[in-house]
Structures are given as C-alpha cells and as structure tokens.
Write a protein that holds these residues in place. Structure first.
Motif, PDB file in Angstrom:
ATOM      1  N   ASP A  54      18.548 -86.111 -50.058  1.00  0.00           N
ATOM      2  CA  ASP A  54      18.565 -87.055 -51.176  1.00  0.00           C
ATOM      3  C   ASP A  54      19.516 -86.586 -52.280  1.00  0.00           C
ATOM      4  N   VAL A  55      19.588 -85.271 -52.485  1.00  0.00           N
ATOM      5  CA  VAL A  55      20.510 -84.728 -53.491  1.00  0.00           C
ATOM      6  C   VAL A  55      21.939 -85.124 -53.134  1.00  0.00           C
ATOM      7  N   TYR A  56      22.319 -84.881 -51.880  1.00  0.00           N
ATOM      8  CA  TYR A  56      23.687 -85.191 -51.462  1.00  0.00           C
ATOM      9  C   TYR A  56      23.938 -86.701 -51.415  1.00  0.00           C
ATOM     10  N   ARG A  57      22.926 -87.476 -51.038  1.00  0.00           N
ATOM     11  CA  ARG A  57      23.066 -88.933 -51.023  1.00  0.00           C
ATOM     12  C   ARG A  57      23.249 -89.452 -52.462  1.00  0.00           C
ATOM     13  N   THR A  58      22.505 -88.898 -53.395  1.00  0.00           N
ATOM     14  CA  THR A  58      22.639 -89.296 -54.799  1.00  0.00           C
ATOM     15  C   THR A  58      24.024 -88.942 -55.330  1.00  0.00           C
ATOM     16  N   ALA A  59      24.521 -87.771 -54.960  1.00  0.00           N
ATOM     17  CA  ALA A  59      25.879 -87.382 -55.379  1.00  0.00           C
ATOM     18  C   ALA A  59      26.906 -88.385 -54.851  1.00  0.00           C
TER      19      ALA A  59
END
Length: 166
Positions: free
Chosen positions: A50-55
């Motif tokens: 989710d962190v990378y998707r949000t980025a």
C-alpha cells in the motif's frame, strides 16, 4: 490504501534552528531554497504494498513534482528506521498568484510508524546519548516489525486467493 494521515507546518523557531544546524543563515530565502520540510505530511498504510501503491498515486497527480525520493524501506537507516520519503513541489494558490512549495511526504506502514514514534519518544524527546547496545536493540525491534509487515503482506495475499464467503 491510506489508513490515517497527519500533517504539520514547521514553526518559525524550529526552521530557524534547522537552518543554523545546517550551517545556513536563518533567512526566509535560505529556508525556501535549502529546506524541504517546512510542510510535512505522513501517510500511514496498512501494508508495505500500500505504501508503494500510494507513492504511485502521488506520482500521478498532475501538478505534483517529485523532487527527491528516499526509500528507507528497501534501504533502512542504520538504526532500523523504515519509511518512504517523497520530497515534492506543489502549487499553492496565494493572493498574488501561485507559489511552488516544497513538502515532505512520509509513507509508512502502521508497524513502521509505531517503531518510529516509540524510538522518537525514547531517544529524541529525552535527548538520550548514543549507546551501541541500545542502538542494536532498536535495530532488532525494527527488523522484527519489518518481518511482521512482510508476514502480514503474505497473509493478505493468501486471503485474496480464496473466494469470499457470503
């Protein structure tokens, strides 16, 4: 993919102290030219993915320019700190036009945020001196939480394989 968020604007005194610490004269011009965290946003996500998707979602915003990226998840700091930092430039409408403002966005999982908050409380709020044994313990705790993050990610992936019961 964001479970919570916080934001802050650095106080003038805090910015002054940072400029002096960085060896710069504490002026508005130096703050605008050399510092990137006068404004900050922290986004907490359930899973590492989710962190990378949000980025990726942030990168896709038309008026937001990524100036710098630091991936402390893939490459943690020596003390174990993990987070994804994006330094961005965003247009801010003002009375006399639009100004580009730098902002730091920190993206973390809940586990990463928990470790960072506790480490900050233990170390910085108490102005604790460096201690190799404590540093190693903090790093071990960070690694355990990272392993937990990865296990939770695997569990989430397994659950997605099975059809939902009605």
């Amino acid at each position: 993919p964001i479970s919570s968020s916080t934001s802050r604007v650095k106080s003038p005194e805090s910015m002054r102290e940072k400029l002096i610490r960085d060896g710069l004269e504490p002026t508005l011009q130096n703050a605008l030219a050399h510092e990137h965290d006068a404004a900050g946003v922290r986004l907490i996500c359930p899973m590492v993915d989710d962190v990378y998707r949000t980025a990726e979602l942030i990168r896709a915003i038309p008026d937001v320019t990524i100036l710098r990226e630091k991936d402390f998840i893939a490459y943690p700091k020596p003390n174990g700190y993990r987070s994804l930092h994006l330094i961005v430039s965003v247009p801010v409408p003002l009375k006399d036009g639009t100004e580009l403002v730098k902002c730091e966005i920190q993206l973390r999982t809940t586990a990463m945020d928990s470790w960072a908050a506790l480490e900050h409380q233990l170390r910085y709020k108490r102005d604790a001196p460096s201690n190799d044994a404590i540093d190693r313990e903090l790093e071990v705790c960070a690694e355990l939480l990272h392993e937990t993050d990865l296990k939770m990610q695997r569990i989430a992936a397994q659950i997605a394989i099975f059809p939902k019961e009605t």
